[in-house]
Every structure is written in structure tokens, then in C-alpha cells.
Enzyme design. Structure first.
Site, PDB file in Angstrom:
ATOM      1  N   ASP A  78      -4.871   6.400   0.493  1.00 41.00           N
ATOM      2  CA  ASP A  78      -4.742   6.739   1.900  1.00 41.00           C
ATOM      3  C   ASP A  78      -4.966   8.238   2.119  1.00 41.00           C
ATOM      4  OD1 ASP A  78      -3.804   5.906   4.642  1.00 41.00           O
ATOM      5  OD2 ASP A  78      -2.272   7.407   4.199  1.00 41.00           O
ATOM      6  N   GLU A 128      -7.074   4.794 -19.063  1.00 39.04           N
ATOM      7  CA  GLU A 128      -6.176   4.390 -20.149  1.00 39.04           C
ATOM      8  C   GLU A 128      -6.095   2.875 -20.270  1.00 39.04           C
ATOM      9  OE1 GLU A 128      -3.090   8.176 -19.501  1.00 39.04           O
ATOM     10  OE2 GLU A 128      -2.415   6.121 -19.186  1.00 39.04           O
TER      11      GLU A 128
END
Length: 572
Positions: free
Chosen positions: A223, A276
């Protein structure tokens, strides 16, 4: 026009582990409080979403984007977050979230969640600590506090305007009861801006990204991604100065709080966290920035994808659509991302209504066109009799089918698959909830009209939304637009979306398209790989379709002629 061809034909077996699944995904946005209510309190919840996973599966979407579900006072529809690593008790629990994520994944549907990093809620534990702490404390440094101007600090640090109206600064009362410092809030005063120069803030959001990724979240919608970093050193410019120098500041990345170059250092850190995981977590930026600067948000070293709202802002016009598509595909190719396409979301008037309003006329590229028409209609009363409902729906169906044929990600907003109109005058002022309505009366009517709970059945206290009514009033015409009313009709908007999304899954391959000559300025056609062609008639006179097997059409095709305001897909 072509873009990088990177995607082989998709299969269900390869989709789940494909690191590029997002590039051409169909993503369904759920506004949780208005989707489905499982416990009868009038508010949609996570268990309601879980119960509707079969519906989402039959619709044929690849992913769900979940608007904020965090604890919140709803000063801005949930975008005022009290706790970034929890669920609003009115919507469920973390265990309910895990069950929902598991059900979606079992159905082969990815999960994207909203992250709101520019500001927290004023109820967040950090902000409460800041109010209780003295000036210059570590607690206050997590936010943007400044001394006021004037003899006694009684004037705000600048005269900047908030997005929601009024000043961007709010003065606090110090712990000893005296008038104190001012804090910055680009949006509502209940949404204090975080200080992204503070390492603790940066580290905490990395923890949040891992928290949700570890719970199975596949991606994040960021956002206000362009507002995190700020430069508030020295004497601050006036609002008039910012307005006068607007485009130059934006192009140089030198606006004090919008789209500064430093923000990309934050997203480079986020990308390391995303990578990751296997497959890497995805992200899409909500970044209202100059078109020349949007690609940086979508870079592989950053978030990877950025919303473009250009089609949402266009009139139903062939020239505008072709120009917009061409520009955005070129931009995506330059950044290595894929483009995004969207017509409706939780912040704008639904496109079935916008397309039934008089066009605003041709204007410079980048100006808000259809969006302006929708806002004007709301401010003038939002009466359904002022909308050409039949034409608006025909155009919305045609535009959506065109969008599904484009390379890139297609973002749908809940209810558009039902052809829902915007709810206008049926919501009385006394029942409105959007803060923009209360803060800007006469200027903003608010966004409640696209957030009315969905109609699932033709009857009942809330048309099947839940057993206890709905938190916003639903109009009587929702009965005919409900899922139950449309499921058995082959010509319904719901049936069209199901057919189109199923075909889209089968047909998407390389991210390429080739524009085709049609001999008419009001007809657009392009070819995708495998001999798949999309034709859209933006005009009123029928258009003779080229040879090929008709796969799907947004309106009935009679004698091989595509009527006005319609799209058809053909297979050579």
C-alpha cells in the site's frame, strides 16, 4: 508489440512451484468485511472466505489478494493497522487465517496479502508509547514528530494538505498536559506516518514479511509504496510551492514525501527476504507515480511488479486502450516485470457503472477520465437512473474479456464477476463508513458504494452474505445480480467470467501480442501465441469477425458479426 517470452504453457502440476506464477496470474481481490459472513455479526470474516473457496475454484482464479484483515479501528477501512502480525478479532484468529490459507492452497490458489508500511494506526503500541514518551525519545523517533512554528510552536511545521482533507500535521498534548509537538499523517490523523530512517522500523517490517511468508503467504500488495521515505530537513516548502513545481519534483525524485529515490533501498532489502523462500515471495507496488518512474518499483531487484491504473482511468475508447496497452507492455519489457491490468478495486466506482456514464471526452494521456466521470456521478447524487446500465454492463464485459486476453496479471475485484453496479444513493449519509466522506463532505462521497457486501442468494436478510444482515445496506436490485440468480444462466456475467478465466488458463503462454489491422478505428484486434485472437468492437456498428473457431464472446455473435461494445476470442 512484444514482451519477453518467458512462460511455457501452464499446467496445474507446474503452477504451484513456478517462481513466475504471478506474471500472468488472474488475481481476485477480496475486501474481507464485505465478502462472506460466517457468524452472523454483519461483517465478513476469514471463515466466510474459507467457506467460499469452492466458489473461487469454480471461478478459475489463480490467486486471492486479501485486503487488510489486521486489528483496526477502521478509520480507513482497515488501512489503519493496530498490529501487523495479528488478525482483527471481528474477522477471526491466526488459526482461522491458517485454515483459510490451507484451503486456498489445497485448491491450487495462491494467497497475496496487503502490507501497509507508510503508516500505522494511532492505536498501535508504538504510537501509544510515542505519546507517553518525551520529545526526542527513541519511541517518538519511530514516527515523524516535529516542533511547530510560531512563538510557542502553535503553528504546524508546514501548510501541507492531507490526502483525506485538512492539514498533514496534528498537534499532540504532551504527557504533562501542555500543547506539544506535531506528527505527520499523509492520510487520516488516525494514521501517523512511520519514520523509515529509523532502523527499528525497517527491521520490524522485515520480521512482518517473514511472519506471513512463514504462514504460507505467497505475495504482498504494498500500500502507498511510493510514500515511505521523506526529506523534512530545513525549512519546508509551502503547499503552493509544491503544487507549482509538481511534475519537476516528481521527475527528479525530490518531492519531500512522494516517490523519493531512497525508497528503492527499502525494497532491495525486502527482495532479499522474498528470495529466502522457494518459490520466492512476490510483491506488487501500489505506486501512483509518474509513468517514467514506475518501472523502478517493478524491477527484479525491488518489488517485481507495480500496478498500472491506466486502463481503469480510460474511457471506453479504442485509441485510448491501444495506446495504454502498448505503453504498458513496453514499460514491462524494459523493467523485466509483467504488466498489471485492473478496472475495479476497493477505492473506485465499479466499472460497470463508469462505462454507463457519459464519456468525459478525449484528453491528454495520464489524466483521469473514466475515473472522473464516476466521482462526478457520486457527487451529483449517485442515482441509478442516470446510468445506462445495459450499455455499462456490455462495455464492462467487453473490457474485462479484452483484459483477460492481454499478457500480464489480471486483477479482479470481488463482485465484478457478477457485473455489479456501484451502490450510490441507496446508502444514506447516516450509514456511510468511509472517512473520506466525513472529512471532505461536498468534495468526496467516499468509497462505500463499491464495498457493499456481496449478494450470494436471491433472498434473505442479506442476500446470503450472512445470517445477521450486512454492515452496509444492500439495494433490492442485488437479488437479480446474485450468484444464485446467475449460476444457471449461460449468458450471465458470472458464466462469462468462468468461461473466460478457464480459457485464459489453457491459452496463456509466451508474454507476447501482435496487433492486427481491422480496417476500423473503433475495433481493436490482437493475436496471442497458439493462434488465439481477441477482437473488441468499441463502436456501435457490427464487425465481421475473421475466420476461426469462436471460443467465447461477451455478447451474442450472430452470423459471424460482433456487435458493438463486445469482445470475442477466436482460435485459428
Amino acid at each position: 508489440m512484444t514482451t519477453t517470452a518467458i512462460t511455457a504453457p501452464r499446467t496445474a502440476a507446474t503452477f504451484q512451484d513456478d517462481p513466475n506464477w504471478w506474471r500472468q496470474a488472474s488475481v481476485y481481490q477480496i475486501y474481507p468485511r464485505s465478502f462472506s459472513d460466517s457468524n452472523g455479526d454483519g461483517i465478513g470474516d476469514l471463515n466466510g472466505i474459507t467457506a467460499k473457496v469452492p466458489y473461487l475454484t469454480e471461478l478459475g482464479v489463480d490467486a486471492v489478494w486479501l485486503s487488510p484483515f489486521y486489528p483496526s479501528a477502521l478509520a480507513d477501512g482497515g488501512y489503519d493497522v493496530d498490529d501487523y502480525r495479528n488478525v482483527d478479532p471481528k474477522l477471526g484468529t491466526l488459526e482461522d487465517f491458517d485454515a483459510m490459507a490451507g484451503a486456498l492452497h489445497a485448491a491450487g490458489i495462491k494467497l497475496i496479502v496487503d502490507i501497509v508500511p507508510n503508516h500505522s494506526s494511532d492505536r498501535h503500541e508504538w504510537f501509544r508509547e510515542a505519546l507517553a514518551a518525551p520529545k526526542g525519545s527513541a519511541a517518538r523517533d519511530r514516527y515523524i514528530f516535529r516542533d511547530g512554528l510560531g512563538e510557542n510552536g502553535e503553528l504546524p511545521p508546514s501548510d501541507w494538505n492531507s490526502v483525506f482533507g485538512g492539514p498533514v500535521w496534528e498537534r499532540i498534548t504532551e504527557p504533562d498536559g501542555t500543547p506539544g509537538q506535531w506528527y505527520m499523517h499523509i492520510f487520516a490523523k488516525e494514521q501517523p506516518d512511520l519514520n523509515w530512517d529509523n532502523q527499528e522500523v525497517r527491521d520490524d517490517f522485515l520480521t512482518t514479511l517473514r511472519f506471513w511468508s512463514d504462514r504460507g503467504v505467497d505475495g504482498f500488495r504494498i500500500d502507498v509504496a511510493h510514500a515511505l521515505t521523506k526529506n523534512l530537513e530545513g525549512t519546508l516548502p509551502s503547499q503552493a510551492d509544491l503544487d507549482a513545481r509538481g511534475e519537476a519534483l516528481f521527475l527528479a525524485g525530490e518531492h519531500p514525501y512522494w516517490d523519493r529515490n531512497e525508497v528503492h533501498g527499502i525494497y532491495a532489502e525486502w527482495r532479499k527476504v522474498f528470495n529466502e523462500y522457494n518459490p520466492p515471495r512476490t510483491a506488487v507496488a501500489e505506486a501512483w507515480v509518474h509513468v517514467d518512474r514506475r518501472a523502478r518499483y517493478a524491477s527484479p531487484e525491488g518489488l517485481g511488479q507495480a500496478f498500472n491504473f491506466d486502463l481503469l482511468q480510460a474511457d471506453f475508447d479504442a485509441a485510448q486502450f491501444r495506446r495504454t496497452v502498448t505503453k504498458n507492455l513496453a514499460e514491462a519489457e524494459a523493467s523485466g516485470a509483467s504488466s498489471t491490468w485492473v478496472f475495479s478495486n476497493h477505492d473506485v466506482v465499479r466499472h460497470a457503472t463508469r462505462y454507463g456514464l457519459p464519456a468525459t471526452g478525449s484528453s491528454a494521456e495520464g489524466e483521469i477520465m473514466a475515473g472522473q466521470a464516476g466521482k462526478r456521478w457520486l457527487l451529483e447524487g449517485g442515482r441509478q437512473e442516470d446510468v445506462n446500465i445495459e450499455l455499462g454492463l456490455r462495455r464492462a464485459r467487453a473490457a474485462s474479456l479484452l483484459m483477460f486476453a492481454l499478457p500480464g496479471s489480471a486483477y479482479l475485484y470481488q463482485g465484478e464477476e457478477l457485473g455489479l453496479q456501484e451502490v450510490g444513493v441507496e446508502i444514506p449519509d447516516s450509514e456511510r463508513q468511509d472517512p473520506s466522506f466525513f472529512r471532505n463532505r461536498g468534495v468526496e462521497i467516499g468509497r462505500d458504494g463499491c464495498r457493499v457486501p456481496l449478494p450470494w442468494n436471491t433472498g434473505g436478510s442479506s442476500f446470503g452474505f450472512g445470517p445477521g444482515g450486512s454492515h452496509l445496506p444492500q439495494p433490492e436490485w442485488f437479488a437479480g445480480a446474485s450468484v444464485e440468480a446467475q449460476e444457471q444462466r449461460a449468458d450471465s456475467t458470472l458464466s462469462l467470467y468462468r468461461r473466460a478465466l478457464s480459457l485464459r488458463w489453457e491459452l496463456q503462454s509466451a508474454e507476447t501480442l501482435e496487433w492486427l489491422e481491422t480496417g476500423r478505428e473503433d475495433v481493436l484486434a490482437f493475436r496471442r501465441p497458439n493462434g488465439w485472437t481477441s477482437v473488441t468492437n468499441f463502436g456501435t456498428e457490427p464487425f465481421a469477425l475473421p475466420a476461426g473457431r469462436l471460443l467465447v464472446a461477451s455478447s451474442a455473435v450472430d452470423g459471424g458479426e460482433l456487435p458493438g461494445a463486445a469482445t470475442a476470442w477466436l482460435q485459428a
